[in-house]
Structure formats: structure tokens, C-alpha cells
Design a protein around this motif. Sequence first.
Motif, PDB file in Angstrom:
ATOM      1  N   ILE A  10       0.849  -1.188   0.000  1.00 30.27           N
ATOM      2  CA  ILE A  10       0.000   0.000   0.000  1.00 30.27           C
ATOM      3  C   ILE A  10       0.882   1.235   0.000  1.00 30.27           C
ATOM      4  O   ILE A  10       1.596   1.505   0.965  1.00 30.27           O
ATOM      5  N   ILE A  56      -7.815  -0.207  -0.818  1.00 30.41           N
ATOM      6  CA  ILE A  56      -7.690  -1.512  -0.165  1.00 30.41           C
ATOM      7  C   ILE A  56      -8.885  -2.393  -0.498  1.00 30.41           C
ATOM      8  O   ILE A  56      -8.753  -3.618  -0.633  1.00 30.41           O
ATOM      9  N   ILE A  68       2.568  -1.495   4.501  1.00 31.93           N
ATOM     10  CA  ILE A  68       2.015  -0.144   4.400  1.00 31.93           C
ATOM     11  C   ILE A  68       3.153   0.860   4.303  1.00 31.93           C
ATOM     12  O   ILE A  68       3.968   0.983   5.229  1.00 31.93           O
ATOM     13  N   THR A  70       2.573   4.225   3.093  1.00 30.01           N
ATOM     14  CA  THR A  70       1.892   5.483   2.795  1.00 30.01           C
ATOM     15  C   THR A  70       2.464   6.599   3.664  1.00 30.01           C
ATOM     16  O   THR A  70       3.267   6.336   4.568  1.00 30.01           O
ATOM     17  N   ASP A  74      -1.476   8.451   7.353  1.00 27.66           N
ATOM     18  CA  ASP A  74      -2.396   7.407   6.890  1.00 27.66           C
ATOM     19  C   ASP A  74      -2.110   6.042   7.520  1.00 27.66           C
ATOM     20  O   ASP A  74      -2.917   5.116   7.374  1.00 27.66           O
ATOM     21  N   SER A  78      -4.906   2.819   7.360  1.00 25.74           N
ATOM     22  CA  SER A  78      -4.638   1.714   6.447  1.00 25.74           C
ATOM     23  C   SER A  78      -4.355   0.424   7.202  1.00 25.74           C
ATOM     24  O   SER A  78      -4.836  -0.654   6.824  1.00 25.74           O
TER      25      SER A  78
END
Length: 354
Positions: A10, A56, A68, A70, A74, A78
Amino acid sequence: MTTPLPLCIIGAGSIGMRHVEVASLSPAVQITAVVEPHAPRRAELSAQGLTAVASIAEVPAETRAAVIATPTQDHAASASACLSRGWAVLVEKPTAATLTEARALVAEAEAAGLPLFTGHHRRCHPFSIAARDALAEIGDLVGVQGLWSLRKHDTYYDVDWRRAPGAGPLLTNLTHEIDLLRFFVGDMTEATALLSSARRGFVIEDTAAVAFRFAGGALASFLVSDAGASPWNFEASSYENPIIAGSGEDYLRFVGTEGALAFPSLTRFGRSGPGEIEWSKPLARSPGPAFERIDPLLAQIERFAAVASGGTDTVLCTGADGLAAMEMTLAAALSGKSGKPITPAEVPGDYTGV
């Protein structure tokens, strides 16, 4: 042969793409999708042969884990969304934007019985793992001296956010060192910091001197600066980052009742003869072992895959460890602002170091 772990990544920024790179190299994982909300970037990812989705919710159903990468603000949202789907999670440091968010995330993972790790990858180097055993050979730990200093080029600061509050070396760089020291030594209970912006003249610090107290009674002093040119920092010592010139120089020194240890070379100084170790007797110098250079992010993702597939691991930075590193980093930041020693319990849950 073990079935590869179906994993999504992500965030497709620089660190996200490093995770894509190592995941693509590893037989332990299979990338199911890269989550990237920006449409032009998704098009670029698709052109590279990757499955790129906007959210997602669009990740393929066979996915069982997530990395993750990001922006920090965030991380909590997430990670929580991934945990709610029953996925194991590896979130880049810091674990979340605030201690309150990080604590809630750790509690959520524990309640669900799901693995949650923070991406402090320096633990995964062979010399980092070996350091814990080497420290047992120098007796009871008395103290640690650390120096992380390198000079970031002037144009590095042409980007506005790099001169903004929170972007100094204390929050950006020292947090790695705090996690590594906790990995080696154990819990920290107090931080005292001095901050200076005298060299660059920005609103953020360019140098910080921090003292730490460990739960076991040992003390540490650490100087961190992005204005001072030196060969003494993790990146130069380890040759980990290709854009930072390597030096091979040790940057940490551990002192114990039976000797001393330099890191990352693991050069040890200890007993040279019978009787009490004391100042009139020279210490014998023993060179550390040679270690193969590895990509620690590759090692980290493979360890993560093993745990997500039901294994155990004593090296990866757990969510709770990541939370503790956040607490001590923010304690140091608050100490620098307040001019007094700060314990983790004194750091407000919404404090961001700014």
C-alpha cells in the motif's frame, strides 16, 4: 516448497517501491496488488506489469498480508483496514502519526491475534542480530556512546517540508537508533535532550545531544546531526544506503564491566589475563566476524512472510516495539523543548514532536 504469501503493498512512493522491489525478488511472497490512489501513478505501475488498484477494498481476495508505505498520517487508518480483513501487517516507521493512534493499533492487532510489525529494518542485518550475543561477553552493561552525523547537501533543504517543524534529524533519524538500542539493550525509561539550529539556522534543529536511561541501569549518550560531516553513522558504517558514501567506521561503543564492544564491526575489547580487570591492565582486542552484506528490506519481508505463515521471530520490530521507539523519540523531542528529563508516560498521546 512453502507456498508464497499473497501480499499487497500500500503506497507506491520511494519506500513503497523498495518493498515492491524486494517482494519481487523473494520466493517467500507474491504481490497481489499495489494500492495507489493517484491514477497517473497507477498507470505507470500497470505499465510495469504490476496489478495496481485505487483502494484496499479492491485488493484481490486471496491476499493475506500487507506492507504499508503510505504517508505517516495514513498509517493507522490503512493498518486498521488491513487488520479488519484478517491480514498480517508490516507498517513503515513510525507505527502511526500519534501515540494514541499507535496504541490503539497495537491493541487492535493483539485483540485480533494478528501479526503487526513496524519497519525498523536495521535489526535484520546479520551484524545487528549477532550484536546481542556479543554484548553478553562484556559483562554488565555500563553505558553506550553513539554518534550519527553526516552532512546532508544544501539542496536537500530546497523542499519546503524538509525545513518545517518535525523534519529535523531527531525525529527523522534518531528514531532508528532508538529502536536499534532497544533491540540490543532493552527498555529505555528517560530521555534528556539539548537541541541546536546554530549551523543551518532553520526553525528545526540540525543537531541534538540526547542522554537516555535504560531500565537495567545503563546510560547512553547520543549525538545526532545532519550538519556535521563525519564517517560515523549507521549508513556509512554499514554501506546500507547506496546514495550515502560508505566508511566502514564504527559509530556505537558499548562499555561493560568486563570489556567493550564496537558496532557494527563487533570488535571486542576484554580480558587479557587472570585477575581483576582494571585500569593498569591492557585490554585484549578481538576482531569481529565477517558478515555477508544483505538487503535488510529483503530479509525483513521474508521474516514477515514466515511469521504471517505461522512462524515465530525474535528479530522483527513488533508493533509494541515500534510504539516504544515512538515514545522515546517523542520524549527526547519534548525534553529538548522543555529543558527537562522526560519519561514515556509524560508524553501526551497527541504530541507529534512539533
